[in-house]
Design an enzyme around this catalytic site. Structure first.
Site, PDB file in Angstrom:
ATOM      1  N   THR A 184     -26.067 -44.764   5.305  1.00 11.46           N
ATOM      2  CA  THR A 184     -26.841 -45.419   4.397  1.00 11.46           C
ATOM      3  C   THR A 184     -28.287 -45.057   4.395  1.00 11.46           C
ATOM      4  O   THR A 184     -28.688 -44.363   5.551  1.00 11.46           O
ATOM      5  CB  THR A 184     -26.906 -47.011   4.733  1.00 11.46           C
ATOM      6  OG1 THR A 184     -25.492 -47.529   4.597  1.00 11.46           O
ATOM      7  CG2 THR A 184     -27.763 -48.020   4.095  1.00 11.46           C
ATOM      8  N   ARG A 211     -14.895 -54.884  -0.584  1.00  4.77           N
ATOM      9  CA  ARG A 211     -15.816 -55.337   0.463  1.00  4.77           C
ATOM     10  C   ARG A 211     -17.265 -54.935   0.151  1.00  4.77           C
ATOM     11  O   ARG A 211     -17.536 -54.041  -0.408  1.00  4.77           O
ATOM     12  CB  ARG A 211     -15.584 -54.437   1.706  1.00  4.77           C
ATOM     13  CG  ARG A 211     -16.498 -54.975   2.980  1.00  4.77           C
ATOM     14  CD  ARG A 211     -17.427 -53.759   3.174  1.00  4.77           C
ATOM     15  NE  ARG A 211     -18.170 -53.837   4.433  1.00  4.77           N
ATOM     16  CZ  ARG A 211     -19.362 -53.270   4.690  1.00  4.77           C
ATOM     17  NH1 ARG A 211     -19.898 -52.512   3.691  1.00  4.77           N
ATOM     18  NH2 ARG A 211     -19.879 -53.478   5.835  1.00  4.77           N
ATOM     19  N   GLY A 213     -21.211 -55.107   1.806  1.00  2.00           N
ATOM     20  CA  GLY A 213     -21.900 -55.012   2.994  1.00  2.00           C
ATOM     21  C   GLY A 213     -23.322 -55.779   2.818  1.00  2.00           C
ATOM     22  O   GLY A 213     -23.592 -56.461   1.862  1.00  2.00           O
ATOM     23  N   ASP A 214     -24.090 -55.519   3.785  1.00  2.00           N
ATOM     24  CA  ASP A 214     -25.613 -56.125   4.028  1.00  2.00           C
ATOM     25  C   ASP A 214     -26.474 -55.700   2.897  1.00  2.00           C
ATOM     26  O   ASP A 214     -27.667 -56.189   2.569  1.00  2.00           O
ATOM     27  CB  ASP A 214     -25.954 -56.182   5.481  1.00  2.00           C
ATOM     28  CG  ASP A 214     -26.102 -54.856   5.639  1.00  2.00           C
ATOM     29  OD1 ASP A 214     -25.449 -53.658   5.493  1.00  2.00           O
ATOM     30  OD2 ASP A 214     -27.351 -54.390   6.460  1.00  2.00           O
ATOM     31  N   THR A 233     -29.672 -50.922   8.503  1.00  2.00           N
ATOM     32  CA  THR A 233     -28.717 -50.127   8.591  1.00  2.00           C
ATOM     33  C   THR A 233     -27.856 -50.379   9.587  1.00  2.00           C
ATOM     34  O   THR A 233     -28.292 -50.621  10.727  1.00  2.00           O
ATOM     35  CB  THR A 233     -28.888 -48.475   8.523  1.00  2.00           C
ATOM     36  OG1 THR A 233     -27.600 -47.862   8.665  1.00  2.00           O
ATOM     37  CG2 THR A 233     -29.988 -48.022   9.331  1.00  2.00           C
ATOM     38  N   LEU A 235     -23.952 -52.302  11.160  1.00  2.00           N
ATOM     39  CA  LEU A 235     -22.688 -52.753  10.688  1.00  2.00           C
ATOM     40  C   LEU A 235     -22.980 -54.033   9.754  1.00  2.00           C
ATOM     41  O   LEU A 235     -23.578 -54.958  10.560  1.00  2.00           O
ATOM     42  CB  LEU A 235     -21.942 -53.357  12.155  1.00  2.00           C
ATOM     43  CG  LEU A 235     -20.490 -54.086  11.922  1.00  2.00           C
ATOM     44  CD1 LEU A 235     -19.789 -52.988  11.121  1.00  2.00           C
ATOM     45  CD2 LEU A 235     -20.130 -54.582  13.084  1.00  2.00           C
ATOM     46  N   GLY A 236     -22.728 -53.859   8.617  1.00  2.00           N
ATOM     47  CA  GLY A 236     -23.051 -54.765   7.490  1.00  2.00           C
ATOM     48  C   GLY A 236     -22.892 -56.349   7.825  1.00  2.00           C
ATOM     49  O   GLY A 236     -23.674 -57.261   7.563  1.00  2.00           O
TER      50      GLY A 236
HETATM   51  N1  ASP Z   1     -25.194 -51.497   6.315  1.00  2.00           N
HETATM   52  C1  ASP Z   1     -24.150 -50.778   5.588  1.00  2.00           C
HETATM   53  C2  ASP Z   1     -22.858 -51.596   5.257  1.00  2.00           C
HETATM   54  O1  ASP Z   1     -22.391 -52.287   5.885  1.00  2.00           O
HETATM   55  C3  ASP Z   1     -23.612 -49.486   6.335  1.00  2.00           C
HETATM   56  C4  ASP Z   1     -24.729 -48.779   7.196  1.00  2.00           C
HETATM   57  O2  ASP Z   1     -25.675 -49.117   6.995  1.00  2.00           O
HETATM   58  O3  ASP Z   1     -24.403 -48.063   8.079  1.00  2.00           O
HETATM   59  O4  ASP Z   1     -22.350 -51.379   4.044  1.00  2.00           O
END
Ligand code: ASP
Length: 322
Positions: A184, A211, A213-214, A233, A235-236
């Site tokens: 990301t 899905r 993410g954040d 960045t 684990l969303g």
């Molecule tokens: N945060 C992002 C997601 O979970 C992925 C990342 O930033 O590594 O979609």
């Protein structure tokens, strides 16, 4: 711990800040750093148009670069498709725009900007987001890069034989020297007492279709206010459940320096979820900070138009968990 003492320790740093990241667990090889520096400088050069323009411009450069998991070169979901998330936030107005699970556009961050400016909504998702992009003149682009298709084919082939793929959680790519190849991207900007943030991602490898993410979730993976701009960045799901970006803003409201706030937020993420993550923060006084708990987190900072050569984000050891 404060970093970059000559500039960042002061209560007010007079130089504006453009700070970009290439995602956690992303290579710090010279060509990655070069791309991030070009992105941060492009953001700085767009500052005359406005802070949101600067953040958007920096992220667009990285969406165009296949090294990173955003735009062309995004990871594939379980069905072998690219579904991207992106957002922009203007700290001055509190206005937010985002797209989620959008397909086939080169610059999801610019579609998010259009959501902010041209609609009464803040978040468009899936087929509706893609349809909106077309209505705004964004051409249909194939975002599937050959390397990502190969990663997906290798992983799904292994899974069909009951073997767990030995690949990066984020990209699906085999790790080079212990570090995965891309992730990301995000940018925070501070200028003239204002802030803005922008972020874009292909999300996580082999995610379920649909899905999100954040990255497009306000307060989870991104936030901007009169105080600061934050992008995250990692684990969303962990960032969403802990509202980490909003937490960083709340620390600044208590007078905490952006560097200390980034560190505290990563410590809290460790404590609550034990999840990988990285955070950038810039505040309305042009102070800034970055922290992560992963093997690598490449960041580039431009201060008043010049690259800050000696800045590196603080790594919080996972054993620092309380
Ligand atoms: N945060 C992002 C997601 O979970 C992925 C990342 O930033 O590594 O979609």
């Amino acid at each position: 711990m404060l970093v970059h003492k000559s500039v960042n320790d002061k209560n007010v740093n007079k130089m504006n800040v453009v700070m970009v990241h290439g995602g956690v667990e992303t290579s710090c090889a010279p060509h990655y750093i070069k791309a991030l520096r070009e992105s941060a400088l492009a953001g700085y050069n767009a500052l005359g148009r406005g802070l949101v323009d600067a953040a958007e411009e920096a992220v667009m450069i990285l969406e165009d670069c296949p090294l990173f998991n955003a735009g062309y070169g995004s990871v594939l979901n379980m069905d072998g498709e690219v579904e991207m998330d992106a957002s922009v936030m203007d700290g001055g107005t509190g206005k937010f725009g985002a797209v989620a699970a959008i397909g086939c556009v080169a610059h999801p961050v610019s579609v998010a900007r259009k959501v902010l400016e041209d609609t009464p909504h803040v978040l468009l998702a899936g087929a509706g987001a893609t349809k909106f992009a077309r209505s705004k003149g964004f051409p249909q682009i194939n975002c599937v890069a050959p390397g990502m298709l190969e990663a997906w084919q290798r992983a799904t082939d292994k899974m069909s034989r009951g073997i767990l793929p030995n690949a990066s959680l984020f990209t699906g790519l085999p790790e080079e020297n212990g570090i995965a190849a891309c992730d990301t991207v995000g940018c925070v900007v501070a200028h003239n007492g204002q802030t803005a943030a922008a972020s874009s991602t292909g999300g996580s490898f082999l995610k379920l279709p649909g899905r999100v993410g954040d990255t497009p979730l306000i307060g989870g993976g991104i936030f901007a206010s009169g105080r600061c701009a934050v992008v995250c960045t990692g684990l969303g799901e962990a960032f969403m459940e802990t509202l980490t970006a909003a937490y960083v803003d709340s620390l600044l409201a208590r007078g905490i320096h952006p560097q200390e706030a980034a560190e505290k937020a990563i410590e809290r993420l460790n404590e609550k979820r034990g999840a990988p993550g990285g955070i950038l923060v810039a505040d309305s006084q042009n102070r800034y900070g970055a922290a992560h708990n992963t093997r690598s987190f490449p960041v580039a900072v431009v201060l008043g138009g010049s690259l800050a050569e000696d800045f590196s984000p603080r790594k919080i050891a996972v054993s620092d968990r309380r």
